[in-house]
Design a protein around this motif. Structure first.
Motif, PDB file in Angstrom:
ATOM      1  N   THR A 163       0.825  -1.211   0.000  1.00  8.37           N
ATOM      2  CA  THR A 163       0.000   0.000   0.000  1.00  8.37           C
ATOM      3  C   THR A 163       0.859   1.261   0.000  1.00  8.37           C
ATOM      4  O   THR A 163       0.343   2.363  -0.129  1.00  8.37           O
ATOM      5  CB  THR A 163      -0.909   0.020   1.244  1.00  8.37           C
ATOM      6  OG1 THR A 163      -0.083   0.097   2.417  1.00  8.37           O
ATOM      7  CG2 THR A 163      -1.763  -1.227   1.304  1.00  8.37           C
ATOM      8  N   SER A 164       2.172   1.117   0.169  1.00  9.14           N
ATOM      9  CA  SER A 164       3.052   2.281   0.238  1.00  9.14           C
ATOM     10  C   SER A 164       3.254   2.888  -1.148  1.00  9.14           C
ATOM     11  O   SER A 164       3.324   2.194  -2.155  1.00  9.14           O
ATOM     12  CB  SER A 164       4.418   1.882   0.812  1.00  9.14           C
ATOM     13  OG  SER A 164       4.260   1.297   2.089  1.00  9.14           O
ATOM     14  N   GLU A 165       3.361   4.188  -1.165  1.00  7.04           N
ATOM     15  CA  GLU A 165       3.587   4.890  -2.426  1.00  7.04           C
ATOM     16  C   GLU A 165       5.043   4.693  -2.862  1.00  7.04           C
ATOM     17  O   GLU A 165       5.968   5.028  -2.114  1.00  7.04           O
ATOM     18  CB  GLU A 165       3.300   6.380  -2.238  1.00  7.04           C
ATOM     19  CG  GLU A 165       3.474   7.191  -3.505  1.00  7.04           C
ATOM     20  CD  GLU A 165       3.260   8.675  -3.243  1.00  7.04           C
ATOM     21  OE1 GLU A 165       3.645   9.475  -4.105  1.00  7.04           O
ATOM     22  OE2 GLU A 165       2.718   9.016  -2.172  1.00  7.04           O
ATOM     23  N   LYS A 218       2.911  -7.617  -1.828  1.00  4.93           N
ATOM     24  CA  LYS A 218       4.323  -7.394  -2.091  1.00  4.93           C
ATOM     25  C   LYS A 218       4.858  -6.275  -1.200  1.00  4.93           C
ATOM     26  O   LYS A 218       4.199  -5.257  -0.976  1.00  4.93           O
ATOM     27  CB  LYS A 218       4.544  -7.027  -3.562  1.00  4.93           C
ATOM     28  CG  LYS A 218       5.997  -7.117  -3.987  1.00  4.93           C
ATOM     29  CD  LYS A 218       6.123  -7.019  -5.506  1.00  4.93           C
ATOM     30  CE  LYS A 218       7.555  -7.263  -5.924  1.00  4.93           C
ATOM     31  NZ  LYS A 218       7.735  -7.198  -7.396  1.00  4.93           N
ATOM     32  N   GLY A 219       6.053  -6.472  -0.673  1.00  4.75           N
ATOM     33  CA  GLY A 219       6.677  -5.465   0.165  1.00  4.75           C
ATOM     34  C   GLY A 219       8.137  -5.271  -0.211  1.00  4.75           C
ATOM     35  O   GLY A 219       8.674  -5.981  -1.055  1.00  4.75           O
ATOM     36  N   ARG A 220       8.784  -4.298   0.407  1.00  4.58           N
ATOM     37  CA  ARG A 220      10.206  -4.074   0.151  1.00  4.58           C
ATOM     38  C   ARG A 220      10.868  -3.510   1.401  1.00  4.58           C
ATOM     39  O   ARG A 220      10.246  -2.825   2.216  1.00  4.58           O
ATOM     40  CB  ARG A 220      10.414  -3.126  -1.027  1.00  4.58           C
ATOM     41  CG  ARG A 220       9.774  -1.761  -0.860  1.00  4.58           C
ATOM     42  CD  ARG A 220       9.798  -0.978  -2.170  1.00  4.58           C
ATOM     43  NE  ARG A 220       8.997   0.225  -2.078  1.00  4.58           N
ATOM     44  CZ  ARG A 220       9.477   1.434  -1.817  1.00  4.58           C
ATOM     45  NH1 ARG A 220      10.774   1.582  -1.628  1.00  4.58           N
ATOM     46  NH2 ARG A 220       8.688   2.470  -1.752  1.00  4.58           N
ATOM     47  N   VAL A 271      15.231  -4.602  -1.283  1.00  4.40           N
ATOM     48  CA  VAL A 271      15.093  -6.035  -1.080  1.00  4.40           C
ATOM     49  C   VAL A 271      13.590  -6.335  -1.139  1.00  4.40           C
ATOM     50  O   VAL A 271      12.819  -5.875  -0.300  1.00  4.40           O
ATOM     51  CB  VAL A 271      15.657  -6.465   0.295  1.00  4.40           C
ATOM     52  CG1 VAL A 271      15.510  -7.973   0.477  1.00  4.40           C
ATOM     53  CG2 VAL A 271      17.107  -6.051   0.421  1.00  4.40           C
ATOM     54  N   TRP A 272      13.170  -7.090  -2.150  1.00  4.90           N
ATOM     55  CA  TRP A 272      11.744  -7.360  -2.339  1.00  4.90           C
ATOM     56  C   TRP A 272      11.334  -8.684  -1.678  1.00  4.90           C
ATOM     57  O   TRP A 272      12.102  -9.625  -1.643  1.00  4.90           O
ATOM     58  CB  TRP A 272      11.409  -7.411  -3.829  1.00  4.90           C
ATOM     59  CG  TRP A 272      11.597  -6.082  -4.518  1.00  4.90           C
ATOM     60  CD1 TRP A 272      12.689  -5.698  -5.222  1.00  4.90           C
ATOM     61  CD2 TRP A 272      10.710  -5.005  -4.537  1.00  4.90           C
ATOM     62  NE1 TRP A 272      12.529  -4.413  -5.698  1.00  4.90           N
ATOM     63  CE2 TRP A 272      11.318  -3.967  -5.279  1.00  4.90           C
ATOM     64  CE3 TRP A 272       9.429  -4.784  -3.992  1.00  4.90           C
ATOM     65  CZ2 TRP A 272      10.705  -2.742  -5.506  1.00  4.90           C
ATOM     66  CZ3 TRP A 272       8.821  -3.566  -4.221  1.00  4.90           C
ATOM     67  CH2 TRP A 272       9.458  -2.550  -4.964  1.00  4.90           C
ATOM     68  N   PHE A 273      10.104  -8.712  -1.193  1.00  2.00           N
ATOM     69  CA  PHE A 273       9.564  -9.922  -0.583  1.00  2.00           C
ATOM     70  C   PHE A 273       8.036  -9.915  -0.723  1.00  2.00           C
ATOM     71  O   PHE A 273       7.455  -8.891  -1.088  1.00  2.00           O
ATOM     72  CB  PHE A 273       9.970 -10.018   0.899  1.00  2.00           C
ATOM     73  CG  PHE A 273       9.551  -8.831   1.708  1.00  2.00           C
ATOM     74  CD1 PHE A 273       8.302  -8.771   2.330  1.00  2.00           C
ATOM     75  CD2 PHE A 273      10.408  -7.748   1.856  1.00  2.00           C
ATOM     76  CE1 PHE A 273       7.923  -7.665   3.068  1.00  2.00           C
ATOM     77  CE2 PHE A 273      10.027  -6.635   2.591  1.00  2.00           C
ATOM     78  CZ  PHE A 273       8.788  -6.588   3.190  1.00  2.00           C
ATOM     79  N   THR A 274       7.420 -11.041  -0.417  1.00  7.83           N
ATOM     80  CA  THR A 274       5.961 -11.151  -0.497  1.00  7.83           C
ATOM     81  C   THR A 274       5.423 -11.658   0.832  1.00  7.83           C
ATOM     82  O   THR A 274       5.925 -12.661   1.376  1.00  7.83           O
ATOM     83  CB  THR A 274       5.526 -12.111  -1.627  1.00  7.83           C
ATOM     84  OG1 THR A 274       6.055 -11.641  -2.853  1.00  7.83           O
ATOM     85  CG2 THR A 274       4.007 -12.194  -1.726  1.00  7.83           C
TER      86      THR A 274
END
Length: 465
Positions: free
Chosen positions: A385-387, A428-430, A460-463
């Motif tokens: 949800t982050s821009e 998805k997050g980072r 660093v990407w993650f889910t």
């Protein structure tokens, strides 16, 4: 009147003769220490190549062409006039004269040398060795060079030498020759220069790619192996100071600090120099190239010269040119650190369980020998949800300060403990780190002070599932 003219002509001839004797002596004096103080190993072939490599990128102060450089290297290696003709001095395109008289193919035996043509190389009869001399030239109206010629056959051809180089390593392939060459052009046209060369050749004929002389294709003419001898290594009997002007000057400069920061040029009237000195303090320093206003350079060290001025050792980001810049010619490039300032990253599993904690690991290290210190480490977690690109849109963050270290382990630290994966939504997050590094710099070319620079390692990407 006739007698007066004769007297004037006689006087002029005497002056020319005196100058011809004086000029070589003055030129030789410039490099006398360099080749006389070279520390020999006793292996003449290795020493000839070793000295040649030590001169790469430098002026040949003797002012001679390629053969003159070979003779200088021979002197440094301890060869005598029974092994090589020490009088080689000038260039001449004619066989058997000028610079190539000292070891031309038909006279090699006089010095106990062995000569081979491309035919010997192509057939496997001979492979060039470290310390061989390679001669280049052309045979009029020839399209095959020496591809099918023996040394005896070559001696009967109307051939022309144009250059000689030194093979710097064993087992050259039939498509590449690795050499060290004197007599090369450089930034100062008053001198000839020494350069490493890799020449591309045609295996079948020995033709050198992209090289024509007087409209003719240039070929490899001969490989000549001087009659090298194993000797007892000699210890230089002279001098305690380096002979090379550049080395002598650098010995007087002191490294004030290691650094690794990004700089911006602010004085386009100045130059990247080959040595850290002003023109008034060292004539050995050459101009590498003029600065471009606003260009970015990466500084790796700071030197203090003989006049007390500070200079950066730099590499230009645009063209890779290296050298030294006066401290007053540049300013720090904001508060950014160059790429490569830090190695390592946060290590987060590719998949993170929803609503549960997860360990963050990884080790951060600053560039070895850079003088940098990790001062502050900040960690951020963003979710789907982050821009994107908005640093303030993080879900949670953590900070460690006042570190003053060169290495930082993330696992078990406040970064690991306070970045809460349980707070993230599914999707998805980072993760990201922001580092504050402490570095040394010279804002005015006179004094040393410290600054903080920022560095962002990649995402660093993650889910979260």
């Amino acid at each position: 009147m006739k007698k007066t003219i004769q007297r004037i002509m006689t006087l002029c001839l005497c002056m020319i003769l005196c100058l011809s004797i004086l000029a070589p002596n003055q030129a030789d004096a410039a490099t006398k220490k360099a080749y006389e103080t070279y520390k020999r190993t006793g292996n003449q072939a290795n020493d000839l190549v070793g000295y040649a490599l030590s001169r790469v990128g430098k002026k040949d102060e003797r002012g001679k062409m390629c053969a003159g450089f070979v003779v200088t290297c021979a002197k440094a290696a301890g060869l005598t006039s029974s092994q090589i003709n020490m009088s080689a001095s000038i260039a001449s395109p004619f066989p058997g004269s000028g610079q190539f008289n000292f070891l031309k193919s038909t006279g090699a035996a006089k010095y106990g040398a062995k000569a081979y043509t491309w035919k010997d190389f192509k057939s496997g009869k001979y492979t060039p060795k470290k310390g061989d001399l390679v001669f280049y030239g052309y045979i009029k109206k020839s399209k095959t060079g020496t591809a099918d010629l023996t040394i005896k056959q070559l001696a009967n051809k109307n051939y022309y030498h144009v250059h000689v180089g030194i093979i710097r390593s064993n087992n050259s392939t039939k498509t590449k020759l690795y050499t060290v060459d004197g007599g090369q052009s450089g930034t100062d046209s008053k001198y000839t220069w020494v350069k490493k060369k890799t020449r591309t050749t045609t295996a079948k004929t020995g033709a050198v790619s992209g090289w024509k002389q007087n409209g003719y294709q240039v070929y490899v003419m001969e490989f000549i192996r001087p009659n090298y001898k194993t000797t007892t290594p000699t210890t230089p009997t002279t001098p305690t100071t380096p002979a090379d002007p550049a080395a002598e000057y650098m010995a007087k400069c002191s490294k004030a600090a290691d650094t690794y920061i990004s700089l911006k040029a602010i004085n386009t009237g100045d130059y990247i120099k080959s040595l850290p000195c002003a023109k008034a303090t060292c004539s050995a320093s050459a101009d590498v190239r003029k600065l471009v206003n606003g260009e970015i350079l990466t500084a790796t060290a700071i030197y203090k010269n003989t006049k007390g001025n500070y200079w950066y050792k730099v590499k230009a980001d645009s063209d890779g040119k290296t050298g030294y810049i006066f401290g007053g010619s540049v300013t720090p490039n904001g508060n950014k650190a160059p790429a490569g300032a830090v190695t390592g990253n946060m290590e987060i599993p590719a998949t993170v369980p929803y609503g549960k904690p997860r360990t963050i690991s990884g080790t951060l290290k600053v560039k070895s020998g850079s003088g940098l210190k990790l001062n502050v480490v900040k960690g951020y977690l963003f979710d789907s949800t982050s821009e994107p690109g908005n640093e303030d849109a993080f879900i949670c963050k953590a900070k460690v300060k006042d570190l003053n270290v060169t290495s930082f382990t993330i696992e078990g630290s406040a970064i690991d403990k306070n970045l809460h994966f349980a707070d993230l939504a599914k999707g998805k997050g980072r993760g990201k780190l922001k580092l504050h590094l402490t570095a040394k710099f010279t804002p005015d070319g006179k004094s040393l002070s410290s600054m903080e620079v920022l560095y962002w390692p990649g995402n660093v990407w993650f889910t979260v599932k």
